[in-house]
Design a protein around this motif. Structure first.
Motif, PDB file in Angstrom:
ATOM      1  N   PRO A 147      -6.215 -28.073  -2.542  1.00  0.00           N
ATOM      2  CA  PRO A 147      -7.613 -27.645  -2.610  1.00  0.00           C
ATOM      3  C   PRO A 147      -7.746 -26.297  -3.325  1.00  0.00           C
ATOM      4  CG  PRO A 147      -7.029 -28.327  -0.378  1.00  0.00           C
ATOM      5  CD  PRO A 147      -5.758 -28.270  -1.168  1.00  0.00           C
ATOM      6  N   LEU A 148      -8.833 -26.125  -4.051  1.00  0.00           N
ATOM      7  CA  LEU A 148      -9.064 -24.902  -4.819  1.00  0.00           C
ATOM      8  C   LEU A 148      -9.055 -23.670  -3.919  1.00  0.00           C
ATOM      9  CD1 LEU A 148      -9.680 -23.658  -7.571  1.00  0.00           C
ATOM     10  CD2 LEU A 148     -12.102 -24.070  -7.137  1.00  0.00           C
ATOM     11  N   GLY A 149      -9.669 -23.750  -2.754  1.00  0.00           N
ATOM     12  CA  GLY A 149      -9.690 -22.618  -1.828  1.00  0.00           C
ATOM     13  C   GLY A 149      -8.292 -22.219  -1.373  1.00  0.00           C
ATOM     14  N   THR A 150      -7.451 -23.200  -1.136  1.00  0.00           N
ATOM     15  CA  THR A 150      -6.067 -22.939  -0.729  1.00  0.00           C
ATOM     16  C   THR A 150      -5.317 -22.227  -1.847  1.00  0.00           C
ATOM     17  OG1 THR A 150      -6.046 -24.873   0.710  1.00  0.00           O
ATOM     18  CG2 THR A 150      -3.899 -24.022   0.006  1.00  0.00           C
ATOM     19  N   VAL A 151      -5.508 -22.701  -3.068  1.00  0.00           N
ATOM     20  CA  VAL A 151      -4.846 -22.094  -4.228  1.00  0.00           C
ATOM     21  C   VAL A 151      -5.293 -20.644  -4.392  1.00  0.00           C
ATOM     22  CG1 VAL A 151      -4.757 -22.149  -6.751  1.00  0.00           C
ATOM     23  CG2 VAL A 151      -4.370 -24.241  -5.441  1.00  0.00           C
ATOM     24  N   LYS A 152      -6.596 -20.400  -4.308  1.00  0.00           N
ATOM     25  CA  LYS A 152      -7.110 -19.028  -4.448  1.00  0.00           C
ATOM     26  C   LYS A 152      -6.542 -18.114  -3.370  1.00  0.00           C
ATOM     27  CE  LYS A 152     -11.435 -19.957  -6.851  1.00  0.00           C
ATOM     28  NZ  LYS A 152     -12.911 -19.852  -6.786  1.00  0.00           N
ATOM     29  N   ASP A 153      -6.456 -18.609  -2.141  1.00  0.00           N
ATOM     30  CA  ASP A 153      -5.907 -17.814  -1.046  1.00  0.00           C
ATOM     31  C   ASP A 153      -4.427 -17.502  -1.290  1.00  0.00           C
ATOM     32  OD1 ASP A 153      -6.089 -16.597   1.653  1.00  0.00           O
ATOM     33  OD2 ASP A 153      -4.656 -18.201   2.161  1.00  0.00           O
ATOM     34  N   ARG A 154      -3.672 -18.498  -1.708  1.00  0.00           N
ATOM     35  CA  ARG A 154      -2.240 -18.281  -1.983  1.00  0.00           C
ATOM     36  C   ARG A 154      -2.048 -17.248  -3.089  1.00  0.00           C
ATOM     37  NH1 ARG A 154      -0.173 -24.567  -1.974  1.00  0.00           N
ATOM     38  NH2 ARG A 154      -0.234 -24.846   0.285  1.00  0.00           N
ATOM     39  N   ILE A 155      -2.852 -17.342  -4.131  1.00  0.00           N
ATOM     40  CA  ILE A 155      -2.729 -16.400  -5.246  1.00  0.00           C
ATOM     41  C   ILE A 155      -3.098 -14.993  -4.782  1.00  0.00           C
ATOM     42  CG2 ILE A 155      -3.674 -15.770  -7.508  1.00  0.00           C
ATOM     43  CD1 ILE A 155      -3.850 -18.880  -8.021  1.00  0.00           C
ATOM     44  N   HIS A 156      -4.142 -14.876  -3.981  1.00  0.00           N
ATOM     45  CA  HIS A 156      -4.543 -13.577  -3.444  1.00  0.00           C
ATOM     46  C   HIS A 156      -3.405 -12.962  -2.619  1.00  0.00           C
ATOM     47  CE1 HIS A 156      -7.002 -10.438  -1.669  1.00  0.00           C
ATOM     48  NE2 HIS A 156      -6.586 -10.840  -0.480  1.00  0.00           N
ATOM     49  N   GLN A 157      -2.822 -13.758  -1.728  1.00  0.00           N
ATOM     50  CA  GLN A 157      -1.713 -13.269  -0.898  1.00  0.00           C
ATOM     51  C   GLN A 157      -0.508 -12.889  -1.756  1.00  0.00           C
ATOM     52  OE1 GLN A 157      -0.699 -15.569   2.663  1.00  0.00           O
ATOM     53  NE2 GLN A 157      -2.613 -16.693   2.363  1.00  0.00           N
ATOM     54  N   ALA A 158      -0.228 -13.721  -2.762  1.00  0.00           N
ATOM     55  CA  ALA A 158       0.917 -13.459  -3.635  1.00  0.00           C
ATOM     56  C   ALA A 158       0.708 -12.172  -4.425  1.00  0.00           C
ATOM     57  CB  ALA A 158       1.136 -14.636  -4.584  1.00  0.00           C
ATOM     58  N   ARG A 159      -0.490 -11.971  -4.937  1.00  0.00           N
ATOM     59  CA  ARG A 159      -0.774 -10.737  -5.692  1.00  0.00           C
ATOM     60  C   ARG A 159      -0.608  -9.507  -4.802  1.00  0.00           C
ATOM     61  NH1 ARG A 159      -6.133 -12.919  -8.855  1.00  0.00           N
ATOM     62  NH2 ARG A 159      -5.020 -13.915 -10.584  1.00  0.00           N
ATOM     63  N   ARG A 160      -1.081  -9.595  -3.575  1.00  0.00           N
ATOM     64  CA  ARG A 160      -0.929  -8.471  -2.648  1.00  0.00           C
ATOM     65  C   ARG A 160       0.563  -8.194  -2.401  1.00  0.00           C
ATOM     66  NH1 ARG A 160      -4.307  -9.543   1.962  1.00  0.00           N
ATOM     67  NH2 ARG A 160      -2.661 -10.975   2.566  1.00  0.00           N
ATOM     68  N   PHE A 161       1.319  -9.260  -2.167  1.00  0.00           N
ATOM     69  CA  PHE A 161       2.764  -9.110  -1.950  1.00  0.00           C
ATOM     70  C   PHE A 161       3.420  -8.461  -3.169  1.00  0.00           C
ATOM     71  CE2 PHE A 161       7.132 -10.475  -2.362  1.00  0.00           C
ATOM     72  CZ  PHE A 161       7.646 -10.251  -1.096  1.00  0.00           C
ATOM     73  N   MET A 162       3.077  -8.957  -4.351  1.00  0.00           N
ATOM     74  CA  MET A 162       3.690  -8.444  -5.582  1.00  0.00           C
ATOM     75  C   MET A 162       3.309  -6.986  -5.824  1.00  0.00           C
ATOM     76  SD  MET A 162       5.651 -10.807  -6.729  1.00  0.00           S
ATOM     77  CE  MET A 162       5.970 -10.549  -8.470  1.00  0.00           C
ATOM     78  N   ARG A 163       2.048  -6.621  -5.579  1.00  0.00           N
ATOM     79  CA  ARG A 163       1.630  -5.224  -5.747  1.00  0.00           C
ATOM     80  C   ARG A 163       2.449  -4.315  -4.839  1.00  0.00           C
ATOM     81  NH1 ARG A 163      -3.539  -7.165  -6.211  1.00  0.00           N
ATOM     82  NH2 ARG A 163      -3.892  -6.998  -3.967  1.00  0.00           N
ATOM     83  N   GLU A 164       2.558  -4.714  -3.581  1.00  0.00           N
ATOM     84  CA  GLU A 164       3.318  -3.893  -2.632  1.00  0.00           C
ATOM     85  C   GLU A 164       4.787  -3.821  -3.021  1.00  0.00           C
ATOM     86  OE1 GLU A 164       2.546  -5.693   1.167  1.00  0.00           O
ATOM     87  OE2 GLU A 164       0.424  -5.096   1.134  1.00  0.00           O
ATOM     88  N   ARG A 165       5.346  -4.953  -3.406  1.00  0.00           N
ATOM     89  CA  ARG A 165       6.768  -5.004  -3.760  1.00  0.00           C
ATOM     90  C   ARG A 165       7.059  -4.198  -5.028  1.00  0.00           C
ATOM     91  NH1 ARG A 165      11.530  -6.940  -1.263  1.00  0.00           N
ATOM     92  NH2 ARG A 165      13.018  -6.922  -2.943  1.00  0.00           N
ATOM     93  N   MET A 166       6.210  -4.359  -6.034  1.00  0.00           N
ATOM     94  CA  MET A 166       6.443  -3.679  -7.310  1.00  0.00           C
ATOM     95  C   MET A 166       6.164  -2.178  -7.191  1.00  0.00           C
ATOM     96  SD  MET A 166       7.102  -6.260  -9.738  1.00  0.00           S
ATOM     97  CE  MET A 166       6.660  -5.564 -11.273  1.00  0.00           C
ATOM     98  N   ALA A 167       5.356  -1.795  -6.202  1.00  0.00           N
ATOM     99  CA  ALA A 167       5.068  -0.367  -5.990  1.00  0.00           C
ATOM    100  C   ALA A 167       6.169   0.292  -5.138  1.00  0.00           C
ATOM    101  CB  ALA A 167       3.714  -0.202  -5.308  1.00  0.00           C
ATOM    102  N   GLY A 168       7.147  -0.495  -4.725  1.00  0.00           N
ATOM    103  CA  GLY A 168       8.264   0.061  -3.972  1.00  0.00           C
ATOM    104  C   GLY A 168       8.181  -0.179  -2.485  1.00  0.00           C
ATOM    105  N   GLY A 169       7.263  -1.049  -2.052  1.00  0.00           N
ATOM    106  CA  GLY A 169       7.093  -1.325  -0.632  1.00  0.00           C
ATOM    107  C   GLY A 169       8.168  -2.201  -0.037  1.00  0.00           C
ATOM    108  N   ARG A 170       9.073  -2.726  -0.806  1.00  0.00           N
ATOM    109  CA  ARG A 170      10.201  -3.576  -0.405  1.00  0.00           C
ATOM    110  C   ARG A 170       9.850  -4.298   0.844  1.00  0.00           C
ATOM    111  NH1 ARG A 170      13.767  -3.661  -4.581  1.00  0.00           N
ATOM    112  NH2 ARG A 170      13.487  -1.798  -5.692  1.00  0.00           N
TER     113      ARG A 170
END
Length: 181
Positions: A158-181
């Motif tokens: 479902p489109l809503g599921t995809v949008k939610d997954r991408i949102h969560q993934a972007r948050r994870f990547m921002r934190e990880r790439m900023a050094g949040g390990r």
């Protein structure tokens, strides 16, 4: 690169066993696949290796492409997976050889782009371990440049599921790439 109807004809002919159509299709896909792999891997030779693996997989699995989702989306998934697999293989070889892997890259010996790609691969690896359901949606949308609707279609989600997954993934990547390990 491809006109939509030309791509459909080539894919249909290649799936039907037309060797010349398959060869032409793979030749036309090669630059697309190489660009996709280059977004993940910092060195051209590594991206070439991943692209070759992806093209072989495309050729081998062409008959399995069921027409669900776009063909180029399917190619994006294969190329992205090949690049990630090549990276993991390189990482294992380095670890098996007991080579010292630097904690942080030296900017004097590593380009900013290469360092960023290595950071990206490390962050993707961490997300794959911690949140495996988020990876494919993120890769297709943010690295594969597919629309949300195309990602939903490709993943049969479902489109809503995809949008939610991408949102969560972007948050994870921002934190990880900023050094949040």
């Amino acid at each position: 690169m491809f006109e939509e109807d030309e791509l459909e004809r080539l894919v249909a002919a290649a799936r039907a066993g037309d060797a010349a159509a398959e060869e032409y299709l793979l030749a036309k896909l090669r630059p697309v696949v190489l660009r996709r792999c280059s977004r993940f891997l910092p060195h051209h030779a590594d991206a070439e290796e991943a692209a070759q693996d992806a093209l072989l997989s495309i050729s081998t699995n062409l008959g399995a492409y069921g027409g669900r989702g776009s063909f180029l989306g399917w190619v994006t998934v294969i190329a992205s997976n090949a690049a990630r697999s090549t990276y993991r293989s390189m990482r294992r070889r380095a670890e098996d050889s007991h080579a010292e892997l630097p904690e942080h890259l030296d900017p004097r010996s590593t380009s900013v782009i290469a360092g960023t790609r290595l950071d990206l691969m490390e962050a993707l690896g961490a997300m794959e371990r911690q949140h495996p359901t988020l990876v494919e949606s993120f890769v297709l949308r943010d690295l594969g440049d597919l629309t949300y609707a195309q990602v939903a279609d490709e993943l049969d989600a479902p489109l809503g599921t995809v949008k939610d997954r991408i949102h969560q993934a972007r948050r994870f990547m921002r934190e990880r790439m900023a050094g949040g390990r």
